[in-house]
Design a protein around this motif. Structure first.
Motif, mmCIF file in Angstrom:
data_model
loop_
_atom_site.group_PDB
_atom_site.id
_atom_site.type_symbol
_atom_site.label_atom_id
_atom_site.label_comp_id
_atom_site.label_asym_id
_atom_site.label_seq_id
_atom_site.Cartn_x
_atom_site.Cartn_y
_atom_site.Cartn_z
ATOM 1 N N LEU A 162 -0.300 1.908 -15.694
ATOM 2 C CA LEU A 162 -0.101 2.680 -14.620
ATOM 3 C C LEU A 162 0.918 2.087 -13.646
ATOM 4 N N HIS A 163 1.517 2.896 -12.732
ATOM 5 C CA HIS A 163 2.280 2.349 -11.568
ATOM 6 C C HIS A 163 2.004 2.982 -10.334
ATOM 7 N N LEU A 164 2.516 2.339 -9.341
ATOM 8 C CA LEU A 164 2.764 2.820 -7.889
ATOM 9 C C LEU A 164 4.032 3.788 -7.801
ATOM 10 N N VAL A 165 3.688 5.141 -7.404
ATOM 11 C CA VAL A 165 4.720 6.006 -7.531
ATOM 12 C C VAL A 165 4.573 6.687 -6.136
ATOM 13 N N ALA A 166 6.067 7.445 -5.942
ATOM 14 C CA ALA A 166 6.066 8.398 -4.829
ATOM 15 C C ALA A 166 7.105 9.381 -5.150
ATOM 16 N N HIS A 167 7.287 10.443 -4.336
ATOM 17 C CA HIS A 167 8.105 11.347 -4.707
ATOM 18 C C HIS A 167 9.475 11.040 -3.963
ATOM 19 N N ARG A 168 10.828 11.356 -4.481
ATOM 20 C CA ARG A 168 12.085 10.843 -4.036
ATOM 21 C C ARG A 168 11.963 11.323 -2.283
ATOM 22 N N ASP A 169 11.597 12.535 -2.288
ATOM 23 C CA ASP A 169 11.763 13.192 -0.936
ATOM 24 C C ASP A 169 10.897 12.312 0.045
ATOM 25 N N TYR A 170 9.833 11.601 -0.443
ATOM 26 C CA TYR A 170 8.783 10.951 0.362
ATOM 27 C C TYR A 170 9.394 9.775 0.704
ATOM 28 N N ILE A 171 10.211 9.071 -0.171
ATOM 29 C CA ILE A 171 10.805 7.796 -0.141
ATOM 30 C C ILE A 171 11.971 7.885 0.837
ATOM 31 N N GLY A 185 2.223 0.778 6.245
ATOM 32 C CA GLY A 185 2.715 1.650 7.021
ATOM 33 C C GLY A 185 2.912 2.960 6.451
ATOM 34 N N HIS A 186 2.304 3.299 5.361
ATOM 35 C CA HIS A 186 2.502 4.349 4.493
ATOM 36 C C HIS A 186 1.166 5.018 4.060
ATOM 37 N N ARG A 187 1.040 6.351 4.084
ATOM 38 C CA ARG A 187 -0.007 7.108 3.495
ATOM 39 C C ARG A 187 -0.250 6.999 2.200
ATOM 40 N N VAL A 188 -1.432 6.699 1.466
ATOM 41 C CA VAL A 188 -1.906 6.422 0.508
ATOM 42 C C VAL A 188 -2.835 7.466 -0.267
ATOM 43 N N VAL A 189 -2.497 8.037 -1.592
ATOM 44 C CA VAL A 189 -3.174 9.101 -2.248
ATOM 45 C C VAL A 189 -4.209 8.214 -3.159
ATOM 46 N N ASN A 217 -11.257 13.097 -6.223
ATOM 47 C CA ASN A 217 -12.150 12.337 -7.410
ATOM 48 C C ASN A 217 -11.160 12.979 -8.690
ATOM 49 N N SER A 218 -10.299 13.703 -8.494
ATOM 50 C CA SER A 218 -9.398 14.358 -9.604
ATOM 51 C C SER A 218 -8.117 13.675 -9.587
ATOM 52 N N VAL A 219 -7.720 13.221 -10.749
ATOM 53 C CA VAL A 219 -6.382 12.960 -10.942
ATOM 54 C C VAL A 219 -5.342 13.811 -10.772
ATOM 55 N N ALA A 220 -5.611 15.278 -11.209
ATOM 56 C CA ALA A 220 -4.836 16.169 -11.175
ATOM 57 C C ALA A 220 -4.363 16.471 -9.418
ATOM 58 N N VAL A 221 -5.623 16.545 -8.861
ATOM 59 C CA VAL A 221 -5.277 16.827 -7.407
ATOM 60 C C VAL A 221 -4.426 15.657 -6.888
ATOM 61 N N GLN A 222 -4.667 14.401 -7.175
ATOM 62 C CA GLN A 222 -3.744 13.432 -6.520
ATOM 63 C C GLN A 222 -2.484 13.353 -7.078
ATOM 64 N N ARG A 227 3.448 14.708 -5.971
ATOM 65 C CA ARG A 227 4.256 15.762 -6.215
ATOM 66 C C ARG A 227 4.901 16.640 -5.209
ATOM 67 N N ALA A 228 4.011 16.654 -3.906
ATOM 68 C CA ALA A 228 4.367 17.379 -2.926
ATOM 69 C C ALA A 228 4.937 16.529 -1.577
ATOM 70 N N GLY A 229 5.255 15.120 -2.202
ATOM 71 C CA GLY A 229 5.891 14.127 -1.183
ATOM 72 C C GLY A 229 4.672 13.713 -0.098
ATOM 73 N N ALA A 230 3.333 13.827 -0.265
ATOM 74 C CA ALA A 230 2.483 13.388 0.554
ATOM 75 C C ALA A 230 2.124 12.029 0.825
ATOM 76 N N GLY A 231 2.624 11.253 -0.060
ATOM 77 C CA GLY A 231 2.376 9.777 0.019
ATOM 78 C C GLY A 231 2.536 8.886 -0.847
#
Length: 297
Positions: A162-171, A185-189, A217-222, A227-231
């Motif tokens: 597992l790794h820390l990830v974010a969408h390119r748009d968020y970055i 300073g960032h929003r975490v999921v 509690n769902s990996v799919a929701v996270q 994927r939506a660039g939320a954090g």
């Protein structure tokens, strides 16, 4: 007492309700309730303690449960011996699994097994919790840590990463992340803290994150939030290919390894059909994890 009575008893014991058992048996709950009451009258003892929460086994019910499961096991073994150990797999297999492996690995693995065994039926119960195989909630289960109690057989299937990830748009929209100190300073999921059912899933505490702004509690929701660039969030490497646009963040500093374990009831170890299926599934999971993780390097 006949086997049909035992079949109804086992269904109610496992579902812990007449409604749930009735759905499995395709039997009206009122009729099922009368059958259970008649069985208790025949045996001269209460098998269930009724309450607003459902049907819980009494001490006598627990004793009968052990015997009924042994009888069920003997019938299954006899049927398998008659079918023989060769040929294709048939019948129903129910697998319990956390939703990460249930969403991103088991569908393709089990589909391949069913392609080679058209008479096989597979059910995947995707729930973020530990499964109770003693009550036969499933024929086998995938877990992220080996159980410490119970009459179970445990086999480690594979490690995964597992790794820390974010969408390119968020970055692109937020300040640069050069070290763990910048995460504040960032929003975490992540997971809802009080719903983490296994300590192996408490990823964020390992990197010092105390506040989870978007939690499920769902990996799919996270994954959909990410994927939506939320954090930012920690994701299984094998899930990253399902979400184009996600990239690893601080891959050297945040790199976790966990394992998948196949859990089976101890009484199932002699069942050739389940043993063959377990072997095929384990082999498929190892291959699929390796294939998907190779796409993220």
């Amino acid at each position: 007492m006949n086997w049909d009575d035992m079949r109804l008893f086992l269904a109610v014991a496992r579902a812990e309700s007449l409604t749930g058992a009735g759905k499995v048996l395709r039997l009206d709950p009122a009729t099922l309730g009368r059958r259970i009451a008649r069985l208790e009258e025949t045996l001269g003892t209460a098998l269930f303690a009724r309450s607003p929460r459902g049907y819980g086994l009494t001490e006598a019910g627990e004793r009968l449960m052990d015997r009924a499961v042994q009888a069920e096991q003997a019938l299954t073994e006899g049927a398998e011996e008659l079918r023989g150990q060769g040929g294709q797999l048939t019948g129903l297999v129910r697998i319990g699994a956390p939703d990460g492996v249930a969403n991103f690995l088991l569908p393709q693995v089990t589909a391949a097994i069913c392609d080679a065994n058209p008479g096989l039926e597979v059910q995947i119960v995707a729930l973020p919790r530990v499964f109770n195989l003693s009550r036969r909630e499933a024929d086998m289960a995938i877990a992220v840590s080996p159980p410490e109690t119970g009459r179970l057989t445990v086999q480690k299937v594979t490690d995964y990463h597992l790794h820390l990830v974010a969408h390119r748009d968020y970055i692109a929209r937020h300040k640069a992340i050069r070290g763990l100190g910048d995460l504040a300073g960032h929003r975490v999921v992540g997971y809802i803290p009080d719903m983490i059912f296994d300590r192996e899933l408490d990823y964020l505490s390992e990197i010092g994150v105390e506040r989870v702004a978007l939690a499920s509690n769902s990996v799919a929701v996270q994954l959909n939030w990410l994927r939506a660039g939320a954090g930012l969030g920690i994701v299984h490497d094998f899930a990253i290919p399902a979400a184009p646009g996600l990239v690893k963040v601080l891959p050297e500093a945040v790199s976790l390894t966990r394992g998948f374990y196949l859990i089976r009831h101890g009484d199932d170890r002699k069942l050739a059909r389940l043993a063959r299926f377990a072997g095929l599934m384990s082999e498929g999971l190892r291959a699929e994890v390796a294939r998907l993780e190779a796409q993220t390097t």
